[in-house]
Write an enzyme that holds these catalytic residues in place. Structure first.
Site, PDB file in Angstrom:
ATOM      1  N   TYR A 141       0.879  -1.284   0.064  1.00  0.00           N
ATOM      2  CA  TYR A 141       0.055  -0.028   0.093  1.00  0.00           C
ATOM      3  C   TYR A 141       0.863   1.241  -0.047  1.00  0.00           C
ATOM      4  O   TYR A 141       0.487   2.404   0.237  1.00  0.00           O
ATOM      5  CB  TYR A 141      -0.847   0.070   1.359  1.00  0.00           C
ATOM      6  CG  TYR A 141      -2.310  -0.777   1.060  1.00  0.00           C
ATOM      7  CD1 TYR A 141      -2.266  -1.840   0.265  1.00  0.00           C
ATOM      8  CD2 TYR A 141      -3.338  -0.655   2.031  1.00  0.00           C
ATOM      9  CE1 TYR A 141      -3.316  -2.781   0.193  1.00  0.00           C
ATOM     10  CE2 TYR A 141      -4.404  -1.255   1.874  1.00  0.00           C
ATOM     11  CZ  TYR A 141      -4.389  -2.638   0.918  1.00  0.00           C
ATOM     12  OH  TYR A 141      -5.476  -3.434   1.053  1.00  0.00           O
ATOM     13  N   LYS A 162       2.659 -13.467   6.481  1.00  0.00           N
ATOM     14  CA  LYS A 162       2.443 -14.347   5.380  1.00  0.00           C
ATOM     15  C   LYS A 162       3.920 -15.008   5.395  1.00  0.00           C
ATOM     16  O   LYS A 162       4.413 -14.788   3.892  1.00  0.00           O
ATOM     17  CB  LYS A 162       1.819 -13.929   4.341  1.00  0.00           C
ATOM     18  CG  LYS A 162       1.451 -14.824   3.071  1.00  0.00           C
ATOM     19  CD  LYS A 162       0.323 -15.805   3.660  1.00  0.00           C
ATOM     20  CE  LYS A 162       0.220 -17.227   2.369  1.00  0.00           C
ATOM     21  NZ  LYS A 162      -0.433 -18.210   2.914  1.00  0.00           N
ATOM     22  N   ASP A 187      -5.976  -4.952   6.235  1.00  0.00           N
ATOM     23  CA  ASP A 187      -6.954  -4.282   5.626  1.00  0.00           C
ATOM     24  C   ASP A 187      -8.005  -5.607   5.582  1.00  0.00           C
ATOM     25  O   ASP A 187      -9.139  -5.354   5.831  1.00  0.00           O
ATOM     26  CB  ASP A 187      -6.510  -3.874   4.265  1.00  0.00           C
ATOM     27  CG  ASP A 187      -7.535  -2.688   3.841  1.00  0.00           C
ATOM     28  OD1 ASP A 187      -8.615  -2.333   4.520  1.00  0.00           O
ATOM     29  OD2 ASP A 187      -7.373  -2.493   2.522  1.00  0.00           O
TER      30      ASP A 187
END
Ligand code: NAP
Length: 396
Positions: free
Chosen positions: A148, A215, A287
């Protein structure tokens, strides 16, 4: 939370003057939800014996553009910097205005590096899960880095082609020609300060655990590093106060640090929500997970939030401007009302915050709800935004 953020000590507003709080009313449904929210916060503050808040409406968004030819005037940022605590409605993304997102611009310019979302079920709210009462988590999402960061270039652009060439020639990394390319920066500094804030919150609020969501099994040097840096902050800066999951003994009393891979975490929050408390994670994971968790407590209309930096906090409704409902007196104002309660907590005005939450719960339990909740509950005639606000006010 004020201690976490490092600004005013709780109760510091007890002087002759109440706090001045800049408000960005916002675009679209912003005015609808603000008109319902303001009297509720004012009544709760008055009832709890606190000095009245001086609201300072500051321009941003479409109205600012129309009034002063700027979407985000410097005077608005200056007011937020000066008063340090603000409240914000939703802002639309200007079309062709040269600004990717006003919300991102505010976060960047004020370095509000943590997006904090408490996810707590309000009794009376509909939920798709059987035990929404077990949902009691708070998300700390890194707000400035990751995919982002706005570092991406269109397919076929000179920048993308140059990056592809560089990756091939210098890094031995083959990227298909004419691909669009984006970068995913994640720094030790950015990751550690986010986790540090979450750790302080967890310890101040005597939470049982903090989970690093990442992740890192796939993205080893970005998300994997986030995990490693998170454990490092806990071990080095909070020594004696934290313990890893594998080391934790029964009744240890220390904050348990866990980590979970993001896809597993989505399942965990549905199947075993009571095992999780504070969650710290990078931007993209945060998010997605914020909205997924909001669904468990009734949807975005019920989800409060805040963007927080060192010494600054802007509390905000987490949904967008919902332009099709603007000015129709239809939408749910709870996200802004509950963000206001979160802000009152921050000011140290816990009784006022508790009154607001209890009045919202009482209203929902009386099955007085706006269309979004009525749709989930079935067999109900919804009330409008102002009627819902009035019903909450009557229960204060
Ligand atoms: P949105 O404004 O959040 O609306 C999407 C849908 O969510 C609405 O159509 C409505 O669903 C539901 N909804 C949102 N707020 C609600 C409320 N208070 N009560 C009940 N239902 C509510 O998302 P969007 O349409 O994708 O975005 C519109 C604009 O908002 C864009 O310019 C976007 O950039 C901006 N935005 C701003 C923020 C922010 O300021 N923080 C956040 C997100 C988006 P139904 O249609 O099913 O009734």
């Amino acid at each position: 939370m004020s201690e976490v953020i490092g600004v005013n000590t709780p109760g510091a507003w007890a002087g002759a003057e109440g706090p001045t709080i800049p408000v960005i009313v916002g675009d679209g449904i912003g005015p609808d939800i603000w008109q319902a929210t303001r009297p509720i916060l004012e009544a709760a503050v008055a009832k709890s014996g606190r000095r009245p808040i001086n609201w300072l409406e500051v321009p941003a968004g479409q109205k600012a553009w129309e009034d002063c030819g700027e979407y985000l005037p410097e005077s608005t940022l200056a007011a937020l910097r000066q008063y340090r605590v603000g409240l914000k409605g939703p802002l639309g993304t200007p079309v062709g205005g040269g600004i990717r997102s006003l919300n991102v611009a505010i976060r960047r310019k004020l370095d509000l590096y943590a997006c904090i979302r408490p996810v707590v079920w309000t009794p009376g709210a509909p939920s798709p899960v059987k035990r929404p009462d077990q949902v009691n988590m708070i998300i700390f999402r890194e707000n400035t880095e990751d995919v982002y960061a706005g570092l991406e270039w269109p397919a076929g652009s000179p920048e993308a082609d140059e990056l592809i060439r560089f990756a091939g020639e210098k890094l031995g990394a083959e990227i298909r020609p004419s691909s669009a390319v984006g970068l995913k920066p994640m720094s030790e500094f950015g990751s550690k300060r986010l986790v540090r804030m979450a750790l302080r919150w967890a310890l101040d609020n005597r939470c049982p655990s903090l989970t690093l969501v990442h992740k890192g099994n796939i993205m080893k040097f970005t998300e994997g590093a986030f995990r490693a840096w998170g454990y490092e902050v806990a071990r080095k800066e909070f020594e004696g106060l934290t313990v890893t999951e594998s080391e934790a003994g029964a009744g240890d009393g220390r904050l348990v640090i866990k980590d979970r891979i993001a896809d597993n975490m989505f399942m965990q929050t549905l199947l075993r929500p009571d095992e999780y408390s504070v969650l710290a994670m990078p931007n993209l994971n945060g998010d997605y997970l914020s909205d997924a968790l909001a669904a468990q407590i009734g949807g975005l209309g019920m989800a409060p939030g805040a963007n927080v930096g060192d010494g600054l906090a802007v509390f905000e409704a987490t949904h967008g401007t919902a332009p099709k409902y603007a000015g129709l007196d239809r939408v749910n104002p709870c996200s802004l009302i509950l963000s206001g309660a979160f802000m009152l907590d921050f000011l140290g005005w816990k009784e006022a915050a508790a009154m607001v939450r209890s009045a919202v719960a009482g209203t929902l339990q009386a099955r007085i709800v706006t269309y979004d909740l009525a749709r989930q509950m079935g067999g109900l005639s919804p009330v409008g935004t102002s009627a819902f606000g009035q019903a909450v006010l009557e229960r204060l």
